[in-house]
Every structure is written in structure tokens, then in C-alpha cells.
Design a protein around this motif. Structure first.
Motif, PDB file in Angstrom:
ATOM      1  N   ALA A 194       0.825  -1.206   0.000  1.00 33.20           N
ATOM      2  CA  ALA A 194       0.000   0.000   0.000  1.00 33.20           C
ATOM      3  C   ALA A 194       0.852   1.245   0.000  1.00 33.20           C
ATOM      4  CB  ALA A 194      -0.899   0.005   1.237  1.00 33.20           C
ATOM      5  N   ALA A 218      -9.418   4.807  -1.677  1.00 26.34           N
ATOM      6  CA  ALA A 218      -8.432   3.850  -2.180  1.00 26.34           C
ATOM      7  C   ALA A 218      -8.434   3.912  -3.697  1.00 26.34           C
ATOM      8  CB  ALA A 218      -8.750   2.438  -1.707  1.00 26.34           C
ATOM      9  N   ARG A 240     -13.286   1.643   7.417  1.00 28.63           N
ATOM     10  CA  ARG A 240     -12.106   0.876   7.009  1.00 28.63           C
ATOM     11  C   ARG A 240     -12.495  -0.481   6.454  1.00 28.63           C
ATOM     12  NH1 ARG A 240      -9.774  -3.176   9.261  1.00 28.63           N
ATOM     13  NH2 ARG A 240     -10.844  -2.873  11.246  1.00 28.63           N
ATOM     14  N   VAL A 245     -13.967  -0.070   2.958  1.00 27.15           N
ATOM     15  CA  VAL A 245     -12.917   0.186   1.962  1.00 27.15           C
ATOM     16  C   VAL A 245     -12.190  -1.120   1.639  1.00 27.15           C
ATOM     17  CG1 VAL A 245     -10.751   1.386   1.495  1.00 27.15           C
ATOM     18  CG2 VAL A 245     -12.619   2.585   2.650  1.00 27.15           C
ATOM     19  N   GLU A 246     -11.866  -1.868   2.663  1.00 23.17           N
ATOM     20  CA  GLU A 246     -11.178  -3.143   2.476  1.00 23.17           C
ATOM     21  C   GLU A 246     -12.003  -4.096   1.626  1.00 23.17           C
ATOM     22  OE1 GLU A 246      -8.928  -5.286   5.767  1.00 23.17           O
ATOM     23  OE2 GLU A 246     -10.787  -6.424   5.680  1.00 23.17           O
ATOM     24  N   VAL A 288     -11.807  -2.994  -2.024  1.00 24.70           N
ATOM     25  CA  VAL A 288     -10.481  -3.254  -2.599  1.00 24.70           C
ATOM     26  C   VAL A 288     -10.328  -4.741  -2.920  1.00 24.70           C
ATOM     27  CG1 VAL A 288      -8.003  -3.332  -2.090  1.00 24.70           C
ATOM     28  CG2 VAL A 288      -9.325  -1.282  -1.545  1.00 24.70           C
ATOM     29  N   LYS A 324      -3.469   1.591  -3.690  1.00 24.97           N
ATOM     30  CA  LYS A 324      -3.143   2.695  -2.804  1.00 24.97           C
ATOM     31  C   LYS A 324      -4.328   2.929  -1.869  1.00 24.97           C
ATOM     32  CE  LYS A 324      -0.538   4.896  -6.551  1.00 24.97           C
ATOM     33  NZ  LYS A 324      -0.359   6.141  -7.339  1.00 24.97           N
ATOM     34  N   VAL A 325      -4.053   3.124  -0.591  1.00 23.91           N
ATOM     35  CA  VAL A 325      -5.100   3.340   0.395  1.00 23.91           C
ATOM     36  C   VAL A 325      -4.865   4.653   1.114  1.00 23.91           C
ATOM     37  CG1 VAL A 325      -6.155   2.474   2.530  1.00 23.91           C
ATOM     38  CG2 VAL A 325      -5.528   0.882   0.724  1.00 23.91           C
ATOM     39  N   ASN A 326      -5.922   5.426   1.288  1.00 25.36           N
ATOM     40  CA  ASN A 326      -5.835   6.677   2.027  1.00 25.36           C
ATOM     41  C   ASN A 326      -5.415   6.386   3.463  1.00 25.36           C
ATOM     42  OD1 ASN A 326      -6.556   9.042   3.550  1.00 25.36           O
ATOM     43  ND2 ASN A 326      -7.889   9.655   1.852  1.00 25.36           N
ATOM     44  N   TYR A 366      -7.639   5.575   6.583  1.00 22.66           N
ATOM     45  CA  TYR A 366      -8.218   4.255   6.822  1.00 22.66           C
ATOM     46  C   TYR A 366      -7.184   3.243   7.290  1.00 22.66           C
ATOM     47  CZ  TYR A 366     -12.009   6.417   4.258  1.00 22.66           C
ATOM     48  OH  TYR A 366     -12.991   7.295   3.853  1.00 22.66           O
ATOM     49  N   THR A 369      -3.270   1.184   6.644  1.00 19.90           N
ATOM     50  CA  THR A 369      -2.347   0.664   5.631  1.00 19.90           C
ATOM     51  C   THR A 369      -2.568  -0.837   5.484  1.00 19.90           C
ATOM     52  OG1 THR A 369      -0.640   0.269   7.300  1.00 19.90           O
ATOM     53  CG2 THR A 369      -0.572   2.375   6.157  1.00 19.90           C
ATOM     54  N   ILE A 400      -6.513  -4.102   5.730  1.00 22.42           N
ATOM     55  CA  ILE A 400      -6.194  -2.723   6.046  1.00 22.42           C
ATOM     56  C   ILE A 400      -6.161  -2.605   7.557  1.00 22.42           C
ATOM     57  CG2 ILE A 400      -6.931  -0.320   5.899  1.00 22.42           C
ATOM     58  CD1 ILE A 400      -8.296  -0.980   3.283  1.00 22.42           C
TER      59      ILE A 400
END
Length: 201
Positions: free
Chosen positions: A22, A32, A70, A73-74, A77, A173-175, A178, A180, A188
């Protein structure tokens, strides 16, 4: 060997496999980025608003866990990672395949909706859940065909190896808000800030 699992299992936690890398997204507003596909912060926030509304319908607490964003988002992804894995293995995921997964669910629509709400999954996103589970099943079946005499441990290791290789081949790529990607487990993880360390510059 039948390694299929009930689709409800995907509600509780994302399938993980380790080895993801990441870095910080370079585009403003991105939660992300996987290759050229952006998962925006607005999309995540809007989704969680829908989750709250659905939970309220079932009399569930509408205050979500701090890690709800989080986890979402995971999930998104990893959905993209699984999609790429299916492509690289030349697996064709048809509507009939997804319907087979859906038909294995014995719960009523109302029961399934409540289960989804309990696990912060909206009814509208159930199709994504079924597709993800179908991809996982098809990958497992393909590996079993390739290694017909392998035991469960070897099959699981091969499954993990395939997904790690795919994830490493993608630009993910992750913000940092949230967290790594943990390179060992492929999730994440929340960033631990060292407030005692003076910033550089």
C-alpha cells in the motif's frame, strides 16, 4: 472435496490472504485506488449512511463501529483483487454461476436483509456479495482440479499464493485515514501514530 461456504460468512469479514502492499493515494477524495479505479470517500460515507438507515429499519443501533469505514474500503479493494484473479485465471463468471450461489441460501429475503443489516451490508450490495463468493468458489474449484490429490492445507496455501500474486501485480493505494495494508495478512490495519516522534522538516 467440497470447500464451498455459505454466502453469509462473507458478511462478517472479508476474505484475506496476506501480502498486499500500500501507499498513499495521489488523488484528492480517494479512499483507495486500485489501478485506475477510484473508491471515493464520498462513496464510503454514502454507503454507511445507507447502512444506518437499514439498521434502523430492523431496530438495530445506528451508531457504527469506528472501523466500519475501514472495513468497507477493504471489502471493495478485495472485490477488485478477486475480479482480477478471476480474469488472470481465465474464469468466466456467469449469471447462472451467481444464481447457483444465491439459490444455496435458505434464508428468506427478510431474514437475509436483517442478517445483512447486522453486518453492515446493504440489501442493494448483496449482488456484489454473491458475485464475490462465486468468484472465490470458482477459483477454489479451479485449484482443486489442478491439484486433485492435494489436501486442504495445500489447497488453501495455493489459493493464498494466487491472490497474493494478483494483489502484488496491482497498483493498490489506500488513504492513510483508513490505515495501511498489512503485508502479512492482507488487511487494512489502523495506522499507529507515534506522537513522540518529531516531524521531519
Amino acid at each position: 472435496m467440497n470447500r464451498s461456504r455459505r454466502v453469509a460468512l462473507l458478511f462478517a469479514a472479508a476474505v484475506t490472504f496476506g501480502g498486499l502492499s500500500a501507499c498513499e493515494p495521489s488523488q484528492l477524495g480517494a479512499a483507495a485506488i486500485v489501478e485506475d479505479q477510484r473508491i471515493t470517500v464520498t462513496e464510503i460515507q454514502s454507503y454507511l449512511d445507507q447502512v444506518r438507515e437499514q439498521r434502523e429499519e430492523f431496530g438495530l443501533p445506528t451508531e457504527l463501529d469506528p472501523d466500519a469505514a475501514r472495513v468497507e474500503v477493504e471489502r471493495r479493494v478485495l472485490n477488485l483483487v478477486f475480479e482480477r484473479a478471476a480474469q488472470q485465471m481465465n474464469l468466466r463468471i456467469t449469471e447462472a454461476d451467481i444464481e447457483e450461489t444465491r439459490s444455496a441460501e435458505s434464508r428468506s429475503a427478510d431474514e437475509l436483509a436483517e442478517l445483512a443489516a447486522q453486518n453492515n451490508v446493504t440489501v442493494e450490495s448483496l449482488d456484489e456479495v454473491y458475485r464475490r463468493f462465486t468468484i472465490e468458489r470458482k477459483i477454489s474449484e479451479a485449484i482443486e482440479q489442478q491439484f486433485p490429490n492435494a489436501g486442504e492445507t495445500q489447497l488453501n496455501e495455493e489459493f493464498a499464493k494466487r491472490l497474493i500474486a494478483v494483489a502484488e501485480s496491482l497498483r493498490i493505494k489506500v488513504n492513510p485515514r483508513y490505515g495501511t495494508f498489512d503485508p502479512k495478512v492482507g488487511q487494512i490495519t489502523v495506522t499507529s501514530w507515534d506522537f513522540l516522534k518529531a516531524p521531519k522538516g
